[in-house]
Design a protein around this motif. Structure first.
Motif, PDB file in Angstrom:
ATOM      1  N   UNK A  14       0.911  -1.141  -0.039  1.00  0.00           N
ATOM      2  CA  UNK A  14       0.136  -0.023  -0.087  1.00  0.00           C
ATOM      3  C   UNK A  14       0.857   1.314  -0.102  1.00  0.00           C
ATOM      4  N   UNK A  15       0.691   2.023  -1.063  1.00  0.00           N
ATOM      5  CA  UNK A  15       1.554   3.417  -1.148  1.00  0.00           C
ATOM      6  C   UNK A  15       0.409   4.445  -0.930  1.00  0.00           C
ATOM      7  N   UNK A  16       0.577   5.432  -0.202  1.00  0.00           N
ATOM      8  CA  UNK A  16      -0.234   6.478  -0.237  1.00  0.00           C
ATOM      9  C   UNK A  16      -0.282   7.313  -1.469  1.00  0.00           C
ATOM     10  N   UNK A  17      -1.595   7.660  -2.001  1.00  0.00           N
ATOM     11  CA  UNK A  17      -1.360   8.307  -3.342  1.00  0.00           C
ATOM     12  C   UNK A  17      -1.194   9.842  -3.100  1.00  0.00           C
ATOM     13  N   UNK A  23      -6.794  15.361  -5.796  1.00  0.00           N
ATOM     14  CA  UNK A  23      -7.392  16.525  -6.381  1.00  0.00           C
ATOM     15  C   UNK A  23      -7.930  16.673  -7.744  1.00  0.00           C
ATOM     16  N   UNK A  24      -7.055  15.660  -8.655  1.00  0.00           N
ATOM     17  CA  UNK A  24      -7.411  15.571 -10.029  1.00  0.00           C
ATOM     18  C   UNK A  24      -8.877  14.605 -10.145  1.00  0.00           C
ATOM     19  N   UNK A  25      -8.823  13.578  -9.514  1.00  0.00           N
ATOM     20  CA  UNK A  25      -9.882  12.474  -9.795  1.00  0.00           C
ATOM     21  C   UNK A  25     -11.115  13.111  -8.907  1.00  0.00           C
ATOM     22  N   UNK A  26     -11.001  13.994  -8.097  1.00  0.00           N
ATOM     23  CA  UNK A  26     -12.329  14.453  -7.307  1.00  0.00           C
ATOM     24  C   UNK A  26     -12.878  15.824  -8.049  1.00  0.00           C
ATOM     25  N   UNK A  34      -9.855  13.984 -17.313  1.00  0.00           N
ATOM     26  CA  UNK A  34      -9.060  13.563 -15.963  1.00  0.00           C
ATOM     27  C   UNK A  34      -8.000  12.663 -16.540  1.00  0.00           C
ATOM     28  N   UNK A  35      -8.120  11.657 -17.637  1.00  0.00           N
ATOM     29  CA  UNK A  35      -7.276  10.671 -17.805  1.00  0.00           C
ATOM     30  C   UNK A  35      -6.047  11.536 -18.749  1.00  0.00           C
ATOM     31  N   UNK A  36      -6.574  12.526 -19.538  1.00  0.00           N
ATOM     32  CA  UNK A  36      -5.581  13.191 -20.250  1.00  0.00           C
ATOM     33  C   UNK A  36      -4.672  14.156 -19.452  1.00  0.00           C
ATOM     34  N   UNK A 118      -9.976  23.956 -10.866  1.00  0.00           N
ATOM     35  CA  UNK A 118      -9.527  22.570 -11.341  1.00  0.00           C
ATOM     36  C   UNK A 118     -10.314  22.414 -12.603  1.00  0.00           C
ATOM     37  N   UNK A 119     -11.543  22.406 -12.580  1.00  0.00           N
ATOM     38  CA  UNK A 119     -12.265  22.287 -13.820  1.00  0.00           C
ATOM     39  C   UNK A 119     -12.049  23.180 -14.919  1.00  0.00           C
ATOM     40  N   UNK A 120     -12.006  24.491 -14.445  1.00  0.00           N
ATOM     41  CA  UNK A 120     -11.359  25.570 -15.550  1.00  0.00           C
ATOM     42  C   UNK A 120     -10.013  25.038 -16.212  1.00  0.00           C
TER      43      UNK A 120
END
Length: 178
Positions: A14-17, A23-26, A34-36, A118-120
């Protein structure tokens, strides 16, 4: 009892992310955005610089969005390129390129002063990337008004996925700046 989760943790650990990952995935962005952006953060976008590092031979490794002859790196494409700078200033996000990339994002987010940064940011980066790809693959043109139109459309798609309070904030921001 057997559980795949237990086996996975034993084998992989287990490695902490990273907080950037969370921030990105939320964000409220679309999955492709998101993948890009994850690829961008990991320096895995197929920029001309990455293709050169992978020993792919191209006629030219310079940025297609500007005429400066600079090699197309991720950093150049999204922050130093004249076209990208025009895009960022039109929305307006100001980048301090003297800082480290993560510090640049933190400072820009603070200066932007809105929870929808972040969305912008992710959507604008996506549209810069798709504009670049249209020039390379579809013989498109560098055009700021087309970029703004595509950015507005992509933000509309982000709004369809966003929660109601985020949707209102994005729509309000979009109507006032684009």
């Amino acid at each position: 009892t057997y559980r795949s989760r237990k086996v996975y943790k034993i084998l992989i650990g287990h490695t902490p992310c990273s907080p950037v990952f969370n921030w990105l995935w939320s964000s409220s962005n679309l999955g492709k955005h998101k993948f890009f952006f994850w690829l961008l953060l990991r320096d895995r976008l197929s920029t001309r610089n990455l293709l050169r590092r992978k020993n792919m031979v191209l006629d030219d490794y310079s940025c297609v969005l500007c005429n400066t002859g600079c090699e197309e790196t991720s950093f150049h494409l999204f922050f130093e390129c004249g076209f990208s700078q025009d895009c960022w200033s039109s929305i307006p996000i100001i980048w301090d390129t003297n800082l480290q990339p993560l510090d640049m994002v933190i400072k820009a987010r603070t200066d932007f002063g809105s929870a929808i940064f972040r969305e912008i940011f992710i959507t604008a980066s996506w549209v810069i990337w798709t504009t670049r790809n249209a020039i390379i693959f579809d013989h498109g043109q560098v055009n700021l008004s087309n970029w703004k139109r595509n950015f507005k459309e992509e933000l509309g798609l982000v709004c369809t996925k966003a929660k109601p309070n985020r949707r209102e904030a994005i729509n309000s921001w979009r109507d006032s700046y684009i």
